[in-house]
Design an enzyme around this catalytic site. Structure first.
Site, PDB file in Angstrom:
ATOM      1  N   LYS A 112      -1.684  -0.890  -2.780  1.00 30.39           N
ATOM      2  CA  LYS A 112      -0.960   0.351  -3.047  1.00 30.39           C
ATOM      3  C   LYS A 112       0.535   0.114  -3.107  1.00 30.39           C
ATOM      4  O   LYS A 112       1.229   0.685  -3.950  1.00 30.39           O
ATOM      5  CB  LYS A 112      -1.285   1.403  -1.974  1.00 30.39           C
ATOM      6  CG  LYS A 112      -2.701   1.938  -2.110  1.00 30.39           C
ATOM      7  CD  LYS A 112      -2.954   3.117  -1.205  1.00 30.39           C
ATOM      8  CE  LYS A 112      -4.416   3.557  -1.325  1.00 30.39           C
ATOM      9  NZ  LYS A 112      -4.812   4.538  -0.337  1.00 30.39           N
ATOM     10  N   LYS A 195     -14.532  -0.058  -7.850  1.00 33.44           N
ATOM     11  CA  LYS A 195     -15.177   0.988  -7.033  1.00 33.44           C
ATOM     12  C   LYS A 195     -14.808   2.361  -7.577  1.00 33.44           C
ATOM     13  O   LYS A 195     -13.711   2.554  -8.119  1.00 33.44           O
ATOM     14  CB  LYS A 195     -14.784   0.855  -5.556  1.00 33.44           C
ATOM     15  CG  LYS A 195     -13.392   1.331  -5.236  1.00 33.44           C
ATOM     16  CD  LYS A 195     -13.145   1.499  -3.745  1.00 33.44           C
ATOM     17  CE  LYS A 195     -11.684   1.953  -3.591  1.00 33.44           C
ATOM     18  NZ  LYS A 195     -11.183   2.031  -2.249  1.00 33.44           N
ATOM     19  N   LYS A 198     -10.850   8.187  -6.432  1.00 38.14           N
ATOM     20  CA  LYS A 198     -10.144   9.342  -6.990  1.00 38.14           C
ATOM     21  C   LYS A 198      -8.930   8.912  -7.809  1.00 38.14           C
ATOM     22  O   LYS A 198      -8.476   9.646  -8.664  1.00 38.14           O
ATOM     23  CB  LYS A 198      -9.736  10.323  -5.889  1.00 38.14           C
ATOM     24  CG  LYS A 198      -9.044   9.693  -4.702  1.00 38.14           C
ATOM     25  CD  LYS A 198      -9.267  10.519  -3.436  1.00 38.14           C
ATOM     26  CE  LYS A 198      -9.076   9.640  -2.203  1.00 38.14           C
ATOM     27  NZ  LYS A 198      -9.772  10.114  -1.030  1.00 38.14           N
TER      28      LYS A 198
HETATM   29  P1  TYM Z   1     -11.248   7.796   2.158  1.00 38.01           P
HETATM   30  O1  TYM Z   1     -10.825   9.207   2.357  1.00 38.01           O
HETATM   31  O2  TYM Z   1     -10.582   6.992   1.096  1.00 38.01           O
HETATM   32  O3  TYM Z   1     -12.790   7.701   1.866  1.00 38.01           O
HETATM   33  C1  TYM Z   1     -13.732   8.388   2.658  1.00 38.01           C
HETATM   34  C2  TYM Z   1     -14.992   7.567   2.834  1.00 38.01           C
HETATM   35  O4  TYM Z   1     -15.635   7.293   1.587  1.00 38.01           O
HETATM   36  C3  TYM Z   1     -15.898   5.906   1.471  1.00 38.01           C
HETATM   37  N1  TYM Z   1     -15.805   5.516   0.049  1.00 38.01           N
HETATM   38  C4  TYM Z   1     -16.775   4.906  -0.640  1.00 38.01           C
HETATM   39  N2  TYM Z   1     -18.003   4.483  -0.278  1.00 38.01           N
HETATM   40  C5  TYM Z   1     -18.768   3.898  -1.242  1.00 38.01           C
HETATM   41  N3  TYM Z   1     -18.352   3.742  -2.527  1.00 38.01           N
HETATM   42  C6  TYM Z   1     -17.140   4.153  -2.933  1.00 38.01           C
HETATM   43  N4  TYM Z   1     -16.758   3.997  -4.203  1.00 38.01           N
HETATM   44  C7  TYM Z   1     -16.288   4.767  -1.968  1.00 38.01           C
HETATM   45  N5  TYM Z   1     -15.038   5.278  -2.026  1.00 38.01           N
HETATM   46  C8  TYM Z   1     -14.763   5.740  -0.780  1.00 38.01           C
HETATM   47  C9  TYM Z   1     -14.812   5.241   2.313  1.00 38.01           C
HETATM   48  O5  TYM Z   1     -15.174   3.933   2.688  1.00 38.01           O
HETATM   49  C10 TYM Z   1     -14.728   6.200   3.485  1.00 38.01           C
HETATM   50  O6  TYM Z   1     -15.753   5.932   4.421  1.00 38.01           O
HETATM   51  N6  TYM Z   1      -9.002   5.390   5.856  1.00 38.01           N
HETATM   52  C11 TYM Z   1     -10.101   6.251   5.561  1.00 38.01           C
HETATM   53  C12 TYM Z   1     -10.064   7.583   6.277  1.00 38.01           C
HETATM   54  C13 TYM Z   1      -9.979   7.488   7.758  1.00 38.01           C
HETATM   55  C14 TYM Z   1     -11.034   7.081   8.637  1.00 38.01           C
HETATM   56  C15 TYM Z   1     -10.505   7.191   9.956  1.00 38.01           C
HETATM   57  C16 TYM Z   1     -12.344   6.653   8.433  1.00 38.01           C
HETATM   58  C17 TYM Z   1      -8.921   7.809   8.534  1.00 38.01           C
HETATM   59  N7  TYM Z   1      -9.210   7.632   9.851  1.00 38.01           N
HETATM   60  C18 TYM Z   1     -11.275   6.876  11.056  1.00 38.01           C
HETATM   61  C19 TYM Z   1     -13.108   6.336   9.552  1.00 38.01           C
HETATM   62  C20 TYM Z   1     -12.579   6.449  10.855  1.00 38.01           C
HETATM   63  C21 TYM Z   1     -10.056   6.540   4.063  1.00 38.01           C
HETATM   64  O7  TYM Z   1      -9.064   6.424   3.428  1.00 38.01           O
HETATM   65  O8  TYM Z   1     -11.181   7.028   3.555  1.00 38.01           O
END
Ligand code: TYM
Length: 331
Positions: A112, A195, A198
């Protein structure tokens, strides 16, 4: 019961199929066997400089999607991160235990920040994984269901937990990632080696709240390959394999049976079937989100109740950590 914690960022008007299959569906299953806490991490979303009104709406619509997918507020704690101030407070302590080099090695940060340039990259983006570790450690979490892209961040959370424990005595639980292999990485339909995300190609994205026609069209236009055989082979046939993964995850039909079912058929048949499975699976979810958004008071009440329950646990952990690191207790 062991504890599960997970979260998503409210950075879009809708979650996508990767979020759902990689994470949200696991959350719903795990609340049966675990003490579950799920959060909408709005503080994390500030790292992308969102429009304030959009952020507020997206936080609510994200929570509504958790509920619509089956997160049960009677059994699970569902809350908005900024409602529990302890997240930011523990993040400070953990930041003081995180190496600059260690944080610099986070691949999501590297990707990023490379896109945004040094001036466009904020300190918040850099410390993002530290705040994530605070989210997890505050609740003495045993299991964190996430997609493959969060594996490295989870490793950092584990390292920080171990460091905290080694330096200041046993203090917090060391969390484990829960990554379900079959759906750990759902791919972009238009670019099936990337992957689904968004920030990716809109035509490769399936949003949970999208119009059915748009969903079906994007699946019909999915990139496949020049062969004509429906076979699961992620290396040589990433597009077809991704479609099989999506179908199987939502229909429950094993991939091998799908391969047999579509033997000798054209890719078009597979796409029609996948579109049908996806549209059918998402319809009730979308309807429930619309109901929840029509009565934001009910939703806000669920979130207020969740925050109150989360705060009780978070406060206790933070007090323990503050005491152990040597902060003077308030009289
Ligand atoms: P975020 O908001 O980007 O994504 C949310 C969840 O979706 C999963 N994910 C995917 N899984 C499979 N295939 C894909 N193409 C795909 N895109 C997204 C992500 O792995 C995630 O589980 N940093 C985290 C948010 C967060 C968090 C936490 C998660 C903040 N604090 C504590 C767990 C525990 C994030 O950006 O997820």
């Amino acid at each position: 019961r062991p504890r599960v914690f997970s979260a998503m960022q409210p950075t879009a008007d809708s979650l996508h199929l990767g979020n759902y299959l990689g994470a949200l569906r696991q959350w719903v299953a795990l609340q049966e066997t675990h003490d579950a806490i799920y959060s909408v991490v709005d503080l994390h979303a500030l790292t992308v400089a969102p429009d304030p009104q959009a952020l507020r709406t997206r936080s609510r619509v994200t929570a509504a999607q958790y509920l619509a997918a089956g997160v049960d507020p009677e059994r699970s704690v569902l809350f908005v991160q900024s409602h529990v101030a302890e997240h930011a407070e523990l993040a400070w302590v953990l930041g003081c235990l995180t190496g600059f080099g260690e944080a610099s090695r986070m691949t999501q940060f590297k990707d990023k920040s490379a896109k945004q340039g040094a001036e466009g990259t904020t300190v918040g983006l850099f410390t993002y994984p530290v705040l994530m570790a605070a989210d997890i450690l505050l609740y003495d979490t045993d299991v964190v269901p996430v997609g493959e892209d969060q594996r490295q961040h989870l490793e950092l959370s584990r390292d920080l937990a171990q460091r905290l424990n080694a330096r200041f005595g046993p203090l917090v639980t060391v969390p484990e990632a829960h990554i379900v292999k079959a759906t750990a990485k759902i791919y972009d339909l238009a670019e099936p080696t990337a992957k689904m995300s968004k920030s990716g190609n809109p035509s490769g994205l399936i949003e949970l709240l999208d119009d059915e026609k748009v969903v079906a069209k994007r699946i019909r236009s999915a990139v496949t390959d020049t062969e004509t055989v429906v076979r699961f082979d992620p290396v040589h046939k990433p597009g077809v394999s991704n479609l099989l993964t999506i179908h199987s995850a939502l229909s429950g039909v094993p991939v091998a049976e799908l391969e047999a079912e579509f033997e000798g058929k054209m890719y078009g048949h597979l796409k029609v079937a996948v579109a049908d499975v996806v549209v059918t699976a998402l319809r009730p979810l979308r309807e429930r989100v619309a109901e929840l958004m029509a009565d934001p008071a009910e939703l806000d009440e669920i979130l207020a109740d969740g925050a109150a329950r989360a705060r009780v646990i978070a406060r206790e952990t933070l007090a323990r950590v503050y005491d152990a690191v040597g902060l003077v207790p308030p009289a």
